[in-house]
Enzyme design. Structure first.
Site, PDB file in Angstrom:
ATOM      1  N   THR B  83       8.711  -5.266 -21.368  1.00 45.94           N
ATOM      2  CA  THR B  83       9.393  -6.383 -20.699  1.00 45.94           C
ATOM      3  C   THR B  83       9.377  -6.132 -19.187  1.00 45.94           C
ATOM      4  O   THR B  83       9.088  -5.022 -18.746  1.00 45.94           O
ATOM      5  CB  THR B  83      10.861  -6.510 -21.189  1.00 45.94           C
ATOM      6  OG1 THR B  83      11.527  -5.274 -20.919  1.00 45.94           O
ATOM      7  CG2 THR B  83      10.931  -6.821 -22.676  1.00 45.94           C
ATOM      8  N   LYS B 112       9.300   0.773 -15.725  1.00 48.13           N
ATOM      9  CA  LYS B 112       9.813   1.826 -14.842  1.00 48.13           C
ATOM     10  C   LYS B 112      11.336   1.829 -14.769  1.00 48.13           C
ATOM     11  O   LYS B 112      11.939   2.872 -14.516  1.00 48.13           O
ATOM     12  CB  LYS B 112       9.253   1.644 -13.429  1.00 48.13           C
ATOM     13  CG  LYS B 112       7.760   1.838 -13.331  1.00 48.13           C
ATOM     14  CD  LYS B 112       7.242   1.634 -11.922  1.00 48.13           C
ATOM     15  CE  LYS B 112       7.128   0.165 -11.565  1.00 48.13           C
ATOM     16  NZ  LYS B 112       6.016  -0.540 -12.226  1.00 48.13           N
ATOM     17  N   VAL B 139       3.280   4.892 -14.447  1.00 51.39           N
ATOM     18  CA  VAL B 139       2.757   5.420 -13.175  1.00 51.39           C
ATOM     19  C   VAL B 139       1.231   5.404 -13.182  1.00 51.39           C
ATOM     20  O   VAL B 139       0.607   5.895 -14.123  1.00 51.39           O
ATOM     21  CB  VAL B 139       3.210   6.886 -12.953  1.00 51.39           C
ATOM     22  CG1 VAL B 139       2.717   7.399 -11.605  1.00 51.39           C
ATOM     23  CG2 VAL B 139       4.715   7.011 -13.052  1.00 51.39           C
ATOM     24  N   GLY B 194      -3.852 -12.280  -5.711  1.00 52.48           N
ATOM     25  CA  GLY B 194      -2.987 -11.897  -6.827  1.00 52.48           C
ATOM     26  C   GLY B 194      -2.629 -10.422  -6.844  1.00 52.48           C
ATOM     27  O   GLY B 194      -2.122  -9.912  -7.828  1.00 52.48           O
ATOM     28  N   GLU B 197       2.959  -9.802  -5.041  1.00 51.90           N
ATOM     29  CA  GLU B 197       3.896 -10.787  -5.582  1.00 51.90           C
ATOM     30  C   GLU B 197       4.284 -11.782  -4.487  1.00 51.90           C
ATOM     31  O   GLU B 197       4.098 -11.512  -3.303  1.00 51.90           O
ATOM     32  CB  GLU B 197       5.182 -10.090  -6.049  1.00 51.90           C
ATOM     33  CG  GLU B 197       4.970  -8.923  -6.974  1.00 51.90           C
ATOM     34  CD  GLU B 197       4.698  -9.364  -8.406  1.00 51.90           C
ATOM     35  OE1 GLU B 197       5.128 -10.475  -8.771  1.00 51.90           O
ATOM     36  OE2 GLU B 197       4.033  -8.602  -9.132  1.00 51.90           O
ATOM     37  N   ASP B 208       8.600   0.487  -5.107  1.00 54.54           N
ATOM     38  CA  ASP B 208       7.808   0.698  -6.319  1.00 54.54           C
ATOM     39  C   ASP B 208       7.204   2.112  -6.332  1.00 54.54           C
ATOM     40  O   ASP B 208       7.286   2.816  -7.342  1.00 54.54           O
ATOM     41  CB  ASP B 208       6.701  -0.371  -6.381  1.00 54.54           C
ATOM     42  CG  ASP B 208       5.760  -0.163  -7.552  1.00 54.54           C
ATOM     43  OD1 ASP B 208       6.208  -0.343  -8.699  1.00 54.54           O
ATOM     44  OD2 ASP B 208       4.605   0.212  -7.338  1.00 54.54           O
ATOM     45  N   LYS B 212       8.014   5.384  -8.970  1.00 60.68           N
ATOM     46  CA  LYS B 212       6.961   6.136  -9.655  1.00 60.68           C
ATOM     47  C   LYS B 212       7.033   7.620  -9.284  1.00 60.68           C
ATOM     48  O   LYS B 212       6.820   8.488 -10.130  1.00 60.68           O
ATOM     49  CB  LYS B 212       5.595   5.554  -9.308  1.00 60.68           C
ATOM     50  CG  LYS B 212       5.373   4.177  -9.927  1.00 60.68           C
ATOM     51  CD  LYS B 212       4.172   3.498  -9.320  1.00 60.68           C
ATOM     52  CE  LYS B 212       3.887   2.149  -9.960  1.00 60.68           C
ATOM     53  NZ  LYS B 212       2.904   1.382  -9.171  1.00 60.68           N
ATOM     54  N   GLY B 306      -3.288  -3.781 -13.763  1.00 67.86           N
ATOM     55  CA  GLY B 306      -4.193  -4.625 -14.535  1.00 67.86           C
ATOM     56  C   GLY B 306      -3.781  -4.596 -15.990  1.00 67.86           C
ATOM     57  O   GLY B 306      -3.257  -3.609 -16.487  1.00 67.86           O
TER      58      GLY B 306
END
Lengths: 188, 329
Positions: B83, B112, B139, B194, B197, B208, B212, B306
């Site tokens: 999710t 994460k 990660v 793309g 965001e 982000d 990680k 990806g």
């Protein structure tokens, strides 16, 4: 702050790495025209930075020679070659003074550098007595846009360099500047 | 081995595609849920049918059923929690994972949030229950860095982890460096392609990458560090001049995460690196350099995001769970 050093001397090398030495040497040269220049030429050829040249006519030296004290900075690995070259040219090196290792570290600084008093930023490092700003290259794209500088700090020991960088970081935080530091190699 | 997939965004779809294309892996889908529906069938669900239905109706299963029903049913061996990430609370994934582990099910996640919020607690819960919690996909996308730390390099002492952990930032910095684009121009381009965001804050401010880094650090050293322990500087203040000044020295700038308990370091910041450095990689790639006592330096590089790439990491976790737990039962 000295501004007689070219951009080529700036370096992102690891702060612990010794890249140049501060050295004084006493030379004995013939007291005739052109001899001093001949002795100094190899220094600049090997990328050395001459800080001071002091003539001294000492009583114990014979009248046809001249004692010259030279203070210079040069890349550590080039010092031996310089000494050999001078000797080969017939320059008598009476004394090679104590070497002082020099650490150099460049960082990039971004923000309103001028309006946050860049003179003060430099002074804060220079005033420590153990480190100084050796070089500054400021790029100013336009009024009210943030400027970017490459700032090179010089210190004699690794721990003094670390303290100088800590100081620069806190000055940057206080003035809202962004510092981009080199990535140190992992310790092996 | 029976799989339940919670979440049907890019990652969930990628997992279903692989399950559909590689039936020989022996991974049977018995439950799938998105945010508004769910489908449970202990006899097995055809992944392609789920993908088609999702595409046509924007729902994967029956309305009125949900992830909770799948968890209640217990009709799965491994929960795949994919999710969307909530960096602040880790929910709803955290609840899903606690529930699955607590009832003796293995969990594989790309999420994460729960790991940032409760890594130690979840590992303890898994240990108590004798099940596995695997999170390779959190990660470095397809890069098997968690496997490298926990399996391949097991027995090594880790001195430091250094890495390019955010593909969006790496893309922006690559374009600023190569083409002299401004930060704003490079960001606009990344959005168009793309890679970024609509709200890029989470990426460009280094959050982000920091999450990680926390996951990697806790995997290596188990010190229970959190996002609050990371010193974070993003790339949004960088100028083209900064990249140019670095380029003059045959260097460039990359957003680097760096962790080393020995040196008291837990930091994400733009850094100057020589062009020849292994972490100077192009575009949206990610890379992680592990410095160890026995192996020396090991650098892993690959696609950091990806749908199918992330599915690769999830499938790897699923199969390693099958090999370790399920076949010896």
């Amino acid at each position: 702050m000295t501004n007689n050093e070219g951009l080529s001397s700036a370096s992102f090398k690891v702060s612990g790495e010794v890249v140049s030495v501060h050295v004084s040497m006493k030379l004995e040269i013939k007291d005739s025209p052109g001899q001093l220049v001949a002795a100094l030429t190899p220094i600049s050829e090997y990328g050395g930075n001459i800080i001071a040249v002091i003539h001294q006519r000492e009583p114990e030296t014979s009248s046809d020679t001249l004692g010259v004290q030279i203070v210079l900075e040069i890349e550590h690995e080039r010092l031996d070659t310089l000494v050999a070259t001078l000797k080969r040219q017939g320059v008598n090196i009476l004394r090679l003074g104590e070497e002082r290792m020099l650490h150099r570290q460049s960082v990039i600084m971004i923000g309103h550098l001028i309006h946050t008093d860049i003179g003060d930023t430099i002074d804060r490092i220079d005033r420590t007595g153990f480190a100084e700003v050796a070089e500054l290259n400021v790029q100013m794209p336009g009024i009210s846009e943030p400027s970017t500088a490459l700032i090179t700090i010089k210190a004699t020991t690794r721990s003094e360099m670390d303290r100088a960088l800590d100081l620069l970081r806190s000055v940057a935080t206080e003035k809202g500047l962004l510092i981009v530091e080199p990535l140190e190699e992992a310790e092996r | 081995m029976r799989i339940a997939v919670l979440g049907l965004g890019a990652v969930g779809k990628g997992v279903l595609r692989v399950l559909g294309e590689k039936p020989e892996l022996g991974l049977v889908l018995t439950g799938v849920a998105d945010s508004t529906s769910a489908w449970i069938d202990p006899a097995g669900i055809d992944p392609q049918t789920v993908l088609d239905r999702k595409c046509e109706t924007n729902r994967c299963g029956s309305e009125g059923r949900s992830a909770a029903d799948i968890l209640d049913s217990g009709a799965y061996d491994v929960l795949v929690e994919v999710t969307p990430t909530n960096a602040a609370t880790g929910e709803p994934a955290l609840t899903h994972i606690r529930r699955a582990l607590g009832t003796g099910h293995h969990v594989v996640t790309s999420n994460k949030g729960p790991l940032a919020a409760a890594h130690t607690e979840l590992e303890e819960l898994a240990r108590e229950q004798g099940v596995a919690l695997r999170y390779e996909a959190t990660v470095g996308g397809a890069i098997p860095v968690i496997h490298a730390i926990t399996r391949g390099l097991i027995g090594n002492k880790f001195h430091s982890i250094t890495g390019v952990l955010n593909g969006t930032c790496n893309y922006i910095l690559t374009r600023m460096d190569d083409e002299g684009l401004t930060y704003e121009q490079a960001l606009a381009e990344a959005r168009q392609l793309g890679y970024a965001e609509a709200d890029p804050t989470y990426d460009v401010r280094g959050i982000d990458a920091a999450i990680k880094l926390v996951i990697l650090a806790n995997t290596c050293w188990n010190l229970g560090v959190t996002l609050d322990d990371v010193s974070i500087t993003g790339i949004d203040g960088l100028t083209v001049d900064a990249l140019r000044l670095a380029a003059d020295q045959d260097c460039t700038i990359r957003l680097i995460g760096e962790a080393s308990p020995e040196r008291g370091l837990l930091r994400v910041a733009p850094r100057v690196l020589p062009r020849s450095h292994p972490l100077v990689i192009e575009g949206t790639l990610n890379a992680v350099m592990l410095s160890t006592d026995l192996a020396g330096e090991v650098t892993l590089m690959g696609r950091g995001a990806g749908s199918i790439e992330t599915a690769s990491a999830i499938i790897g976790d699923l199969l390693s769970i099958r090999d370790r737990f399920v076949e010896c039962r």
